[in-house]
Design an enzyme around this catalytic site. Structure first.
Site, PDB file in Angstrom:
ATOM      1  N   ARG A 110      29.597  35.067  41.257  1.00  0.00           N
ATOM      2  CA  ARG A 110      31.058  35.159  41.248  1.00  0.00           C
ATOM      3  C   ARG A 110      31.617  34.015  40.395  1.00  0.00           C
ATOM      4  O   ARG A 110      31.062  32.908  40.393  1.00  0.00           O
ATOM      5  CB  ARG A 110      31.536  35.026  42.696  1.00  0.00           C
ATOM      6  CG  ARG A 110      33.010  35.249  42.928  1.00  0.00           C
ATOM      7  CD  ARG A 110      33.365  36.675  42.830  1.00  0.00           C
ATOM      8  NE  ARG A 110      34.707  36.932  43.360  1.00  0.00           N
ATOM      9  CZ  ARG A 110      35.462  37.923  42.920  1.00  0.00           C
ATOM     10  NH1 ARG A 110      35.042  38.742  41.979  1.00  0.00           N
ATOM     11  NH2 ARG A 110      36.649  38.133  43.445  1.00  0.00           N
ATOM     12  N   THR A 383      35.871  47.497  37.046  1.00  0.00           N
ATOM     13  CA  THR A 383      34.637  46.976  37.657  1.00  0.00           C
ATOM     14  C   THR A 383      33.568  48.056  37.522  1.00  0.00           C
ATOM     15  O   THR A 383      33.871  49.181  37.146  1.00  0.00           O
ATOM     16  CB  THR A 383      34.881  46.576  39.121  1.00  0.00           C
ATOM     17  OG1 THR A 383      35.913  45.607  39.156  1.00  0.00           O
ATOM     18  CG2 THR A 383      33.666  46.013  39.822  1.00  0.00           C
ATOM     19  N   THR A 401      32.109  42.651  37.412  1.00  0.00           N
ATOM     20  CA  THR A 401      33.534  42.863  37.125  1.00  0.00           C
ATOM     21  C   THR A 401      34.133  41.811  36.208  1.00  0.00           C
ATOM     22  O   THR A 401      33.648  40.684  36.150  1.00  0.00           O
ATOM     23  CB  THR A 401      34.322  42.863  38.459  1.00  0.00           C
ATOM     24  OG1 THR A 401      35.686  43.174  38.194  1.00  0.00           O
ATOM     25  CG2 THR A 401      34.254  41.534  39.175  1.00  0.00           C
ATOM     26  N   ASN A 403      37.487  42.039  36.741  1.00  0.00           N
ATOM     27  CA  ASN A 403      38.658  42.328  37.559  1.00  0.00           C
ATOM     28  C   ASN A 403      39.470  43.478  36.969  1.00  0.00           C
ATOM     29  O   ASN A 403      38.980  44.583  36.904  1.00  0.00           O
ATOM     30  CB  ASN A 403      39.514  41.088  37.822  1.00  0.00           C
ATOM     31  CG  ASN A 403      40.436  41.298  39.014  1.00  0.00           C
ATOM     32  OD1 ASN A 403      40.149  42.137  39.871  1.00  0.00           O
ATOM     33  ND2 ASN A 403      41.537  40.600  39.076  1.00  0.00           N
ATOM     34  N   ASP A 425      42.313  37.328  42.296  1.00  0.00           N
ATOM     35  CA  ASP A 425      41.682  37.654  43.584  1.00  0.00           C
ATOM     36  C   ASP A 425      41.871  36.543  44.621  1.00  0.00           C
ATOM     37  O   ASP A 425      41.574  36.722  45.797  1.00  0.00           O
ATOM     38  CB  ASP A 425      40.185  37.931  43.402  1.00  0.00           C
ATOM     39  CG  ASP A 425      39.914  39.382  43.008  1.00  0.00           C
ATOM     40  OD1 ASP A 425      40.853  40.197  43.046  1.00  0.00           O
ATOM     41  OD2 ASP A 425      38.766  39.698  42.657  1.00  0.00           O
ATOM     42  N   SER A 454      36.025  38.382  47.150  1.00  0.00           N
ATOM     43  CA  SER A 454      35.787  39.643  46.443  1.00  0.00           C
ATOM     44  C   SER A 454      35.712  40.785  47.454  1.00  0.00           C
ATOM     45  O   SER A 454      35.517  40.553  48.647  1.00  0.00           O
ATOM     46  CB  SER A 454      34.459  39.538  45.697  1.00  0.00           C
ATOM     47  OG  SER A 454      34.118  40.770  45.112  1.00  0.00           O
ATOM     48  N   GLY A 474      36.560  49.499  42.507  1.00  0.00           N
ATOM     49  CA  GLY A 474      37.770  50.050  43.122  1.00  0.00           C
ATOM     50  C   GLY A 474      38.612  49.017  43.845  1.00  0.00           C
ATOM     51  O   GLY A 474      39.384  49.363  44.734  1.00  0.00           O
ATOM     52  N   GLY A 475      38.463  47.728  43.479  1.00  0.00           N
ATOM     53  CA  GLY A 475      39.303  46.697  44.081  1.00  0.00           C
ATOM     54  C   GLY A 475      39.159  46.704  45.595  1.00  0.00           C
ATOM     55  O   GLY A 475      38.059  46.836  46.128  1.00  0.00           O
TER      56      GLY A 475
HETATM   57  O1  DON Z   1      35.943  41.253  43.222  1.00  0.00           O
HETATM   58  C1  DON Z   1      36.811  42.068  43.504  1.00  0.00           C
HETATM   59  O2  DON Z   1      36.999  42.475  44.626  1.00  0.00           O
HETATM   60  C2  DON Z   1      37.695  42.615  42.398  1.00  0.00           C
HETATM   61  N1  DON Z   1      37.800  41.668  41.329  1.00  0.00           N
HETATM   62  C3  DON Z   1      37.148  43.913  41.958  1.00  0.00           C
HETATM   63  C4  DON Z   1      38.046  44.551  40.937  1.00  0.00           C
HETATM   64  C5  DON Z   1      37.894  45.997  40.831  1.00  0.00           C
HETATM   65  O3  DON Z   1      37.109  46.632  41.490  1.00  0.00           O
HETATM   66  C6  DON Z   1      38.811  46.636  39.855  1.00  0.00           C
HETATM   67  N2  DON Z   1      38.969  48.005  40.140  1.00  0.00           N
HETATM   68  N3  DON Z   1      39.915  48.522  40.590  1.00  0.00           N
END
Ligand code: DON
Length: 591
Positions: A110, A383, A401, A403, A425, A454, A474-475
């Site tokens: 990370r 990501t 990712t 991000n 984040d 994350s 997918g965030g």
């Molecule tokens: O680490 C994380 O949770 C985010 N930076 C992930 C970002 C992501 O999956 C973007 N997609 N929507």
């Protein structure tokens, strides 16, 4: 914190008393064991977000590499062909299973906050979160971790030299690959930001024209950066020529990075979270991911209920209530474990899950109104994730990712390295939602050297006769997509069916179930609304909904059925350029 306790007490008082005895069918928690089980897979399987990356992994396996060498090839090739999603300028979490020792570990690559990134840097004159700073350009970028992960994977776990497993990525960066629709569309939506930076213009506006679908996209500077990494390992990126260019590019764009903090980057080995769910051993991502703890909470809340025997609306209701509770805890407790004390033992315990379960009414939604939070639109799904199993039984689940779409948009000149915008984040302003609409407080406040929380959740599942690797981008919705995937495998679905499953999500705040197009029938949506849920279906924007995108995620999974000795791979049908392949070994390793 006080109000949180009050809410918990309130929920308990109101809902426990109301629980009817009819409640919900309890289910058996053991799985049948087959008489004869294969000792190792009949070949290898790889699923990733781009077919060129899957092929790169298979090539490295054919050259004598193992799953970890293949992971280097897949990860670095994704970094070249999916700049929209991940890259050398970003980070990732890599869950590894070493077949020989039987051990699991998570490589935490990370990004971390640079020394200059104090919370005040992200506030505007009025003290509000400066979203331009948190999502675009030099201040949005954390110190990248992905290159260090490639070095660690090859050096500690792989069998081949780094330069051999990086070779496909270097070739594709130099020779180019065809731009696909999602990449061109993403560029169009980020162009305004990306055009700010000369290094980015150099790559994306090579002939003065924006990239378009079908163009051959070449990245000679990135090929050179990868070659330095291949030749010199860690120092080839974090010290010397590349490091100098990165620092110069960031600082010329108005940021403040130092050579010292770049050279100090370290991949951390973390002990994965492991739990039992209905006879499966689930191994998943620990902090600084919130995924594993949230997944453990949700699965343990749900475990005693036989979800398959419920009607669809009640099944969705219970799963949603589990999601709501896990995301509430994410908000308050989770962050970088090297900086904050996380009550991991409590949050992942069965007793805690039992307490939470007791607060769930079988037919009524629990309101999430603990904190007000302005709903923020959820971003597109970027990501990327890949899943690998090799013929020896080694496994890698990697989620990586930059991000948001094309990360910060900033490429320091001459490097080809598109930097992440992972600083968003962090909980940059306490209680203010980030791009994914999730909030946080002190546990996830930015500090120099601290890793931002994350949601990435690479996960393994093992039953007596099945082994699975899965994950998705997918965030904040990553964790609930992985949850639905675990439930899908438990219900007997195949790898491809799990990748295709319709998705829904609840993250405590905003207090609504969001769903993909077609995930719920109108009747099911109506029943859920009658239970008190707000249901946010795509296209609901005009009605005040959050206008979630129609489809989300990009789930990549592989599975090995030891009883039938069949390997399978599933690639999300939402992504037309993904690649899931199984190769049967001509000469399988001896047991
Ligand atoms: O680490 C994380 O949770 C985010 N930076 C992930 C970002 C992501 O999956 C973007 N997609 N929507």
């Amino acid at each position: 914190m006080k109000s949180r306790k009050r809410l918990a007490g309130f929920l308990f008082a109101c809902t426990v008393a109301l629980l009817p005895a009819t409640a919900l069918a309890l289910s058996p928690q053991t799985r049948p064991v087959s008489a004869s089980l294969a000792a190792h897979p009949p070949g290898a399987a790889i699923a990733s977000g781009h077919h060129l990356a899957t092929d790169a992994g298979l090539q490295v396996l054919a050259e004598g590499g193992n799953a970890f060498d293949a992971a280097v090839a897949v990860s670095s090739t994704l970094s070249v062909v999916e700049p929209i999603s991940s890259g050398l300028g970003g980070g990732g979490l890599f869950l590894l299973h070493d077949a020989r020792s039987g051990k699991d570990v998570m490589l935490d690559a990370r990004e971390y906050a640079p020394e200059s990134a104090t919370p005040e840097q992200f506030l505007d004159k009025k003290g509000e979160l400066d979203r331009d700073r948190s999502m675009n350009g030099p201040w949005s970028a954390g110190i990248p971790g992905l290159p260090a992960a490639l070095v660690e994977l090859a050096g500690k776990y792989g069998r081949l030299p780094l330069r051999q497993s990086l070779a496909p990525a270097i070739r594709i960066a130099r020779e180019g690959f065809p731009v696909y629709a999602r990449m061109a569309k993403g560029y169009a939506s980020r162009r305004e930001i990306m055009d700010r930076y000369p290094g980015t213009r150099e790559v994306y506006l090579r002939n003065g024209k924006p990239i378009a679908e079908g163009d051959i996209f070449r990245q000679p500077e990135l090929a050179h950066t990868l070659e330095l990494l291949a030749a010199e390992g860690f120092d080839g990126f974090y010290r010397g020529e590349t490091a100098r260019k990165l620092i110069k590019g960031v600082n010329q764009a108005g940021g403040r990075w130092t050579a010292r903090e770049l050279a100090a980057y370290q991949v951390k080995q973390r002990t994965p979270i492991s739990l039992d769910y209905r006879g499966w051993k689930v191994t998943t991502a620990p902090p600084p991911s919130s995924g594993g703890i949230a997944l453990a909470e949700m699965l343990q809340i749900l475990e005693p209920w036989n979800l398959q025997e419920l009607d669809e609306a009640h099944r969705i209701h219970l799963v949603t209530e589990a999601m709501r509770r896990a995301y509430r805890d994410r908000t308050f407790f989770l962050g970088d474990p090297d900086f904050v004390e996380i009550p991991q033992k409590v949050l992942t315990s069965r007793d805690y899950a039992q307490g939470l379960r007791a607060t769930i009414h079988p037919d009524k939604a629990t309101p999430s109104d603990l904190l007000s939070g302005k709903p923020t639109p959820l971003e597109d799904d970027e990501t990327t994730h890949f899943s690998i199993i090799d013929a020896e039984g080694n496994r890698v689940g990697g989620t990586q990712t930059v991000n948001l779409l094309y990360g910060s948009g900033l490429i320091p000149p001459g490097t080809g390295v598109l930097l992440n915008d992972e600083m968003d984040d962090f909980a940059l302003k306490p209680g203010t939602p980030n791009a994914f609409g999730v909030m946080g407080y002190e546990a996830n406040a930015p500090k120099p050297g601290k890793r931002m929380l994350s949601s990435m959740t690479p996960t393994f599942m093992e039953s007596p006769d099945k082994v699975v690797v899965l994950g998705t981008p997918g965030g904040s919705r990553i964790i609930t997509m992985v949850l639905l995937g675990v439930l899908g495998y438990d219900a007997g679905l195949s790898a491809q069916q799990v990748a295709a499953l319709p998705r829904y999500h609840h993250q405590w705040l905003p207090d609504a179930i969001s769903a993909e197009s077609g995930a719920f029938s109108p009747e099911v949506a109506k029943t859920l609304e009658a239970m008190g849920h707000e249901v946010d279906l795509p296209g609901d924007e005009a009605a005040g909904g959050r206008g979630s995108s129609h489809v989300w995620g990009n789930l990549q999974t592989v599975a090995w059925d030891r009883a039938s000795d069949v390997l399978s791979a599933g690639s999300d049908p939402r992504n037309p350029v993904g690649g899931a392949k199984v190769v049967i070994a001509a000469d399988p390793p001896k047991p």
